[in-house]
Design an enzyme around this catalytic site. Structure first.
Site, PDB file in Angstrom:
ATOM      1  N   ARG A  34       0.826  -1.090   0.169  1.00 59.62           N
ATOM      2  CA  ARG A  34       0.021   0.023   0.067  1.00 59.62           C
ATOM      3  C   ARG A  34       1.088   1.305   0.098  1.00 59.62           C
ATOM      4  O   ARG A  34       1.970   1.243   0.823  1.00 59.62           O
ATOM      5  CB  ARG A  34      -0.893  -0.148   1.134  1.00 59.62           C
ATOM      6  CG  ARG A  34      -2.020  -0.997   1.337  1.00 59.62           C
ATOM      7  CD  ARG A  34      -3.164  -0.482   0.324  1.00 59.62           C
ATOM      8  NE  ARG A  34      -4.230  -1.361   0.152  1.00 59.62           N
ATOM      9  CZ  ARG A  34      -4.441  -2.536  -0.650  1.00 59.62           C
ATOM     10  NH1 ARG A  34      -3.729  -2.945  -1.433  1.00 59.62           N
ATOM     11  NH2 ARG A  34      -5.649  -3.225  -0.338  1.00 59.62           N
ATOM     12  N   GLU A  54      -3.478   7.627  -3.827  1.00 59.95           N
ATOM     13  CA  GLU A  54      -3.988   7.316  -5.125  1.00 59.95           C
ATOM     14  C   GLU A  54      -5.473   7.847  -5.221  1.00 59.95           C
ATOM     15  O   GLU A  54      -6.084   8.099  -4.295  1.00 59.95           O
ATOM     16  CB  GLU A  54      -4.233   5.748  -4.789  1.00 59.95           C
ATOM     17  CG  GLU A  54      -2.876   5.017  -5.061  1.00 59.95           C
ATOM     18  CD  GLU A  54      -2.966   3.545  -5.095  1.00 59.95           C
ATOM     19  OE1 GLU A  54      -4.007   2.911  -5.080  1.00 59.95           O
ATOM     20  OE2 GLU A  54      -2.124   2.892  -4.749  1.00 59.95           O
ATOM     21  N   HIS A  87      -1.492   0.765  -9.502  1.00 60.28           N
ATOM     22  CA  HIS A  87      -2.228  -0.301  -8.674  1.00 60.28           C
ATOM     23  C   HIS A  87      -2.747  -1.414  -9.425  1.00 60.28           C
ATOM     24  O   HIS A  87      -4.138  -1.553  -9.479  1.00 60.28           O
ATOM     25  CB  HIS A  87      -3.164   0.428  -7.528  1.00 60.28           C
ATOM     26  CG  HIS A  87      -3.177  -0.509  -6.627  1.00 60.28           C
ATOM     27  ND1 HIS A  87      -3.410   0.369  -5.414  1.00 60.28           N
ATOM     28  CD2 HIS A  87      -3.287  -1.773  -6.318  1.00 60.28           C
ATOM     29  CE1 HIS A  87      -3.759  -0.665  -4.242  1.00 60.28           C
ATOM     30  NE2 HIS A  87      -3.692  -1.839  -4.781  1.00 60.28           N
TER      31      HIS A  87
HETATM   32  O1  LIG Z   1      -4.281  -3.935  -3.577  1.00 59.97           O
HETATM   33  C1  LIG Z   1      -5.065  -4.938  -4.007  1.00 59.97           C
HETATM   34  C2  LIG Z   1      -5.714  -5.859  -3.145  1.00 59.97           C
HETATM   35  O2  LIG Z   1      -5.704  -5.649  -1.997  1.00 59.97           O
HETATM   36  O3  LIG Z   1      -6.342  -6.600  -3.677  1.00 59.97           O
END
Ligand SMILES: O=CC(=O)O
Length: 294
Positions: A225, A254, A272
């Site tokens: 993250r 983000e 992401h």
């Molecule tokens: O970042 C992606 C997830 O948590 O699936």
């Protein structure tokens, strides 16, 4: 019998939207002018919320849906769901572990490989002879030795990389070297990969000290993250040459990406997309639906 009311918090892959629409009375929050407007019109109909990494579920949302019975997130991470509130109200929260592990681990390796190539390319543009740093054999440190951390370790092992890790507890069965301290792990690593869960404790786990310990030849990969990494410090470390490079799939704010990161040559960025393959998105969707079905 009327089908169960399900609220999607934001647009997701078309397959999950179609599958949810086939089975449930689906509400798409982004089709309403505001959450308040939605809740006034349909709040009592909602028995499940499907969230994602883009839009989670906060305490106000939970309090405004009096018949909410489950939150099912289309992601493995659930850091954007108010777990305390869900616990208080006895609302179960489900996620999509396992099915996306391979993709995220693949991306971590892809970022590392393309980062080494990028670092080698930039001087080449100035036509100075330059050799490529190689990934094979580099000491890889992994923060977080859960499912994803382990899958990254297995892949990096295939590149002949010695593996070390830091996590909340020792995973003796992994056979990898454990560090109780991230700073020491970074100091002994050439590639540092962030693969842990985002919690209060892991926010900015990669800080200035960790970046300096990783050093001018060190590479940081973040597929966890954004807030795991202190981004302004990352930009300074990369700009000042205190850190060799960074491969990032996630960002602090983000979907915005810091301008400076876009301009740096020693970074590789993806938006992401760790689990965004056709197969995995379908498997995640099927899991979300299985979690909703009684
Ligand atoms: O970042 C992606 C997830 O948590 O699936």
């Amino acid at each position: 019998m009327e089908s169960m009311g399900v609220l999607m918090t934001c647009p997701m892959h078309s397959y999950i939207q179609e599958q949810l629409a086939k089975r449930f009375n689906l509400f798409k929050l982004w089709h309403f002018p505001s959450f308040v407007a939605f809740a006034q019109a349909h709040g009592t109909s909602v028995r499940a919320v499907v969230a994602s990494v883009k839009v989670g579920v906060d305490a106000t949302t939970i309090d405004s849906l009096p018949n909410l019975q489950i939150v099912s997130t289309y992601s493995v991470g659930y850091d954007n769901i108010d777990l305390r509130k869900c616990r208080e109200k006895g609302i179960p929260v489900t996620n999509t572990p396992d099915v996306l592990t391979d993709d995220v681990a693949d991306l971590a390796i892809a970022l590392a490989l393309s980062l080494f190539c990028t670092i080698s390319h930039s001087p080449r543009r100035n036509s100075a002879p330059h050799l490529t740093p190689k990934l094979s054999g580099k000491a890889v440190g992994i923060i977080g030795m859960g499912r994803i951390g382990l899958a990254i370790a297995k892949r990096a092992e295939a590149f002949g990389c010695p593996i070390s890790y830091h996590s909340r507890s020792v995973k003796a069965e992994s056979g990898y070297r454990y560090y109780s301290n991230v700073l020491d792990l970074a100091a002994d690593s050439e590639v540092l990969v962030v693969a842990c869960t985002l919690t209060h404790e892991t926010r900015h786990i990669v800080n200035r000290g960790v970046m300096d310990a990783l050093g001018p030849k060190g590479i940081l990969i973040n597929i966890g993250r954004g807030p795991h990494v202190d981004e302004p410090e990352l930009v300074s470390a990369l700009t000042e040459g205190r850190l060799g490079g960074a491969g990032l799939d996630v960002f602090e704010k983000e979907p915005e990406v810091r301008e400076e990161l876009l301009r740096l040559e020693n970074v590789v960025l993806t938006p992401h997309v760790g689990s965004d393959t056709v197969e995995t998105c379908m498997a995640m969707a099927d899991l979300v639906i299985a979690n909703l079905e009684p």
